[in-house]
Design an enzyme around this catalytic site. Sequence first.
Site, PDB file in Angstrom:
ATOM      1  N   LYS A  53     -30.900  40.120  65.173  1.00  0.00           N
ATOM      2  CA  LYS A  53     -29.840  39.174  65.540  1.00  0.00           C
ATOM      3  C   LYS A  53     -29.879  37.887  64.714  1.00  0.00           C
ATOM      4  CE  LYS A  53     -27.449  40.798  69.345  1.00  0.00           C
ATOM      5  NZ  LYS A  53     -28.228  41.833  69.913  1.00  0.00           N
ATOM      6  N   SER A 306     -34.109  48.199  66.218  1.00  0.00           N
ATOM      7  CA  SER A 306     -33.373  46.937  66.216  1.00  0.00           C
ATOM      8  C   SER A 306     -34.114  45.736  66.766  1.00  0.00           C
ATOM      9  CB  SER A 306     -32.060  47.124  66.981  1.00  0.00           C
ATOM     10  OG  SER A 306     -32.320  47.662  68.269  1.00  0.00           O
TER      11      SER A 306
HETATM   12  C1  LIG Z   1     -27.919  43.062  70.313  1.00  0.00           C
HETATM   13  C2  LIG Z   1     -28.828  44.205  70.141  1.00  0.00           C
HETATM   14  C3  LIG Z   1     -28.347  45.500  69.799  1.00  0.00           C
HETATM   15  C4  LIG Z   1     -26.877  45.847  69.701  1.00  0.00           C
HETATM   16  O1  LIG Z   1     -26.161  45.069  68.783  1.00  0.00           O
HETATM   17  P1  LIG Z   1     -24.583  44.973  68.897  1.00  0.00           P
HETATM   18  O2  LIG Z   1     -24.178  44.156  67.716  1.00  0.00           O
HETATM   19  O3  LIG Z   1     -24.262  44.290  70.204  1.00  0.00           O
HETATM   20  O4  LIG Z   1     -24.044  46.357  68.886  1.00  0.00           O
HETATM   21  C5  LIG Z   1     -29.269  46.504  69.581  1.00  0.00           C
HETATM   22  N1  LIG Z   1     -30.592  46.283  69.699  1.00  0.00           N
HETATM   23  C6  LIG Z   1     -31.093  45.069  70.027  1.00  0.00           C
HETATM   24  C7  LIG Z   1     -32.565  44.923  70.130  1.00  0.00           C
HETATM   25  C8  LIG Z   1     -30.232  43.991  70.246  1.00  0.00           C
HETATM   26  O5  LIG Z   1     -30.738  42.791  70.574  1.00  0.00           O
END
Ligand SMILES: *Cc1c(COP(=O)(O)O)cnc(C)c1O
Length: 322
Positions: A53, A306
């Site tokens: 993010k 992510s």
């Molecule tokens: C925000 C987030 C996502 C998803 O991202 P989007 O842009 O909302 O689709 C996936 N994994 C983690 C760890 C996140 O913080």
Amino acid sequence: MRTISLHDIFEARERISKVIHHTPILYSSTFSEMTGMRVYMKAENMQKTGSFKIRGASNRVFSLTPQEGAKGVLTASSGNHGQAVAYAARACGYKATIIMPEGGSPAKAASINGYGADLVFCGTTSDERLALAAKMRDEQGLVFVPPYDDPYVIAGQGTAGLEIVEDLDDVAAVLVPTGGCGLISGVATALKEKNPGISVFGVEPTGSNSTGLSFKAGRRVSLDRIDTVADGIRTSIPGELTFPIVQKYVDDMLLVSDDEILRAETLMLERCKLLTEPTGAVSLAAILFGKLPETFRGKKVVALISGGNVALPQLAGYISAK
Ligand SMILES: *Cc1c(COP(=O)(O)O)cnc(C)c1O
């Protein structure tokens, strides 16, 4: 409404490269043997602030004029996006205000405080928090940084896709967890514009599948009930700006169960020594539990991991259940 191009993603990389990590892509022989594919993980759990993010948040915050920045920035997310906005603002010397729900997690509050942001507690629903954010924006001139539905945010997230396509040859497929779809829309733009031969899959938990439903319906569909352990992607509807990009570039949407997510999370910790939050394990779960078409046997597939922000007592619960 403006969409984004590969050029925007290159510009984002210029803007944010001093602050973010270029994260590694790790190969797992264990997961490759388990699946018959060549399995790689793009380790955004090792990113600054513990998730991807920061890429989008810093691209938005670093694009502000000094006059805009001097007023301060604002967001309504207490999770990974809130931490990222706090971090990006501090890097520029701007004030950040993060609106959290009443009774929100003390661990998250502490970490946002640690990045020097002000916390405001408001209500229990995201509607209440967004209403307060709109009021603060209008009355105090604070700049709202959206978690996904913003061209700068999308382009920033796309830099993770550029790194994948530049660092690894012959990628056949990339799998991305999807919430509001900022991550997948940026990453898919980078991948498909660089190499249309790469397949891009979004992955959702069965209990939070608004993007998959929308993808099938050909229009944005909203859920009224969400139930999943993957707390980073409890989103009831894909974004207005992001969803058309998903329709344009994403090959298909896949589903995994909470049980599969927690098993993937446990395996990554055990076999790869990678600490992730449940949401960070969603894309690997799809690879490990047979959600990809057979045509990817023997090919290179990349799970975008992510995020890694998980409180250890909670982690103990997740892994002991498996
Ligand atoms: C925000 C987030 C996502 C998803 O991202 P989007 O842009 O909302 O689709 C996936 N994994 C983690 C760890 C996140 O913080």
